[in-house]
Scaffold this motif. Structure first.
Motif, short mmCIF file in Angstrom:
data_model
loop_
_atom_site.label_atom_id
_atom_site.label_comp_id
_atom_site.label_asym_id
_atom_site.label_seq_id
_atom_site.Cartn_x
_atom_site.Cartn_y
_atom_site.Cartn_z
N PRO A 1 27.80 -39.10 -22.58
CA PRO A 1 26.33 -38.95 -22.62
C PRO A 1 25.83 -38.04 -21.51
O PRO A 1 26.31 -38.09 -20.38
N LEU A 2 24.86 -37.22 -21.87
CA LEU A 2 24.26 -36.28 -20.92
C LEU A 2 23.06 -36.94 -20.24
O LEU A 2 22.19 -37.49 -20.91
N ILE A 3 23.02 -36.87 -18.92
CA ILE A 3 21.91 -37.43 -18.15
C ILE A 3 21.02 -36.28 -17.70
O ILE A 3 21.48 -35.30 -17.15
N ARG B 1 28.92 -29.68 -23.35
CA ARG B 1 29.13 -31.12 -23.35
C ARG B 1 30.53 -31.42 -22.83
O ARG B 1 31.33 -30.52 -22.63
N ALA B 2 30.80 -32.69 -22.65
CA ALA B 2 32.14 -33.15 -22.26
C ALA B 2 32.63 -34.07 -23.38
O ALA B 2 32.04 -35.12 -23.63
N LEU B 3 33.68 -33.65 -24.07
CA LEU B 3 34.30 -34.46 -25.11
C LEU B 3 35.63 -34.97 -24.57
O LEU B 3 36.44 -34.18 -24.09
N VAL B 4 35.85 -36.28 -24.64
CA VAL B 4 37.04 -36.88 -24.04
C VAL B 4 37.73 -37.79 -25.06
O VAL B 4 37.12 -38.24 -26.02
N PRO C 1 35.77 -45.10 -16.78
CA PRO C 1 34.69 -45.74 -17.54
C PRO C 1 33.29 -45.50 -16.97
O PRO C 1 32.31 -45.65 -17.67
N LEU C 2 33.22 -45.10 -15.72
CA LEU C 2 31.92 -44.86 -15.09
C LEU C 2 31.53 -43.38 -15.08
O LEU C 2 30.58 -42.99 -14.40
N ALA C 3 32.28 -42.56 -15.83
CA ALA C 3 32.01 -41.12 -15.85
C ALA C 3 30.60 -40.84 -16.33
O ALA C 3 30.09 -41.49 -17.24
N LYS C 4 29.98 -39.86 -15.68
CA LYS C 4 28.63 -39.45 -16.03
C LYS C 4 28.57 -37.92 -16.07
O LYS C 4 29.21 -37.25 -15.26
N LEU C 5 27.78 -37.41 -17.00
CA LEU C 5 27.60 -35.97 -17.15
C LEU C 5 26.14 -35.65 -16.84
O LEU C 5 25.23 -36.15 -17.51
N PHE C 6 25.92 -34.84 -15.83
CA PHE C 6 24.57 -34.52 -15.38
C PHE C 6 24.20 -33.08 -15.76
O PHE C 6 24.99 -32.17 -15.57
#
Length: 193
Positions: free
Chosen positions: A43-45, A67-70, A79-84
Motif C-alpha cells: 500500500p502507498l502512503i 509501486r512495490a510488488l512483492v 510485515p511492517l513494510a511501508k511505501l511512502f
C-alpha cells in the motif's frame, strides 16, 4: 535475491485521474499477470498518484505507475513494510520510499551530534557559554560532555520547532498536490510554501 521491474502501468481505473481513460484490457492484463505471479501490492502512503503531466491545465493527467510488488515470502519477512509517496514539484515522477523495518529492529541510541543548522539559532552560543561556564568539571572531556548534554537537551526543543515547520510544509504540499488549478501548480513548483 532482489528483482526490479519498471512496468509503468496501472492496476485499476482508480490509479488514473485525468483526460483519456486507460484501456481496460491493459489494466486487466497487468492485474492478471500480478495475480498469476502471486504478487502483493504494498500500500502507498501519501498522495495516491506517483506521476503527473500538464498539471494546472485542462490536459492534466495523474497516475499511480510506480509501486512495490512483492511475493508473500518477502511480505512475511517484512510485515511492517511501508511505501511512502514523497513530493518532487519539479519532476513528473514523485520519489517513492520503501521502508522495510522488521519487527525485531530497534532504534539504536545515537551519540551526540551537533547540527550546523543550530548555529543559526540565536541562543545557541548562549547555551554553550552558560553550560561551559557553569560546569565545575576540571577535565576538558568532562566539560565537553556536560556541554554536549546541555546542547542535546536544548536541541530537542529546536528539533521540535523544525519538525513542526517541516510538517506544516508537508501539509501545504499535500494541499497543493490535490488541486489542479494553475495557481496552485505554479505555487508548488516555485516552492513558495
Amino acid at each position: 535475491m532482489q528483482s526490479h521491474a519498471d512496468f509503468n502501468d496501472i492496476l485499476s481505473p482508480e490509479d488514473k485521474k485525468g483526460r483519456v481513460d486507460h484501456p481496460q484490457w491493459l489494466i486487466n492484463g497487468f492485474r492478471e499477470v500480478t495475480l498469476a505471479c502471486g504478487l502483493i501490492d504494498v500500500p502507498l502512503i501519501g498522495y495516491p498518484f506517483t506521476w503527473s503531466r500538464s498539471r494546472g491545465t485542462p490536459n492534466a493527467i495523474e497516475e499511480r505507475i510506480d509501486r512495490a510488488l512483492v511475493v508473500p515470502s518477502w511480505s512475511s519477512i517484512f510485515p511492517l513494510a511501508k511505501l511512502f509517496n514523497h513530493s518532487a514539484p519539479l519532476s513528473e515522477h514523485n520519489p517513492i520510499l520503501l521502508i522495510t523495518e522488521t519487527p525485531t529492529q530497534h532504534t539504536k541510541h545515537r551519540g551526540f551530534r551537533f547540527e550546523n543548522t543550530r548555529l543559526n539559532e540565536p541562543d545557541s552560543a548562549e547555551v554553550v557559554k552558560e553550560s561551559w561556564d557553569n560546569s565545575h568539571a576540571t577535565h576538558l572531556a568532562d566539560r565537553l560532555a556536560m556541554t554536549a548534554a546541555s546542547l542535546q537537551q536544548w536541541g530537542k526543543h529546536v528539533f521540535r520547532k523544525y519538525r513542526y515547520e517541516i510538517d506544516k510544509c508537508k501539509r501545504r504540499i499535500e494541499e497543493l498536490r490535490s488541486t489542479d488549478d494553475r495557481e496552485s501548480v505554479r505555487y508548488l513548483k516555485g516552492s513558495e510554501l
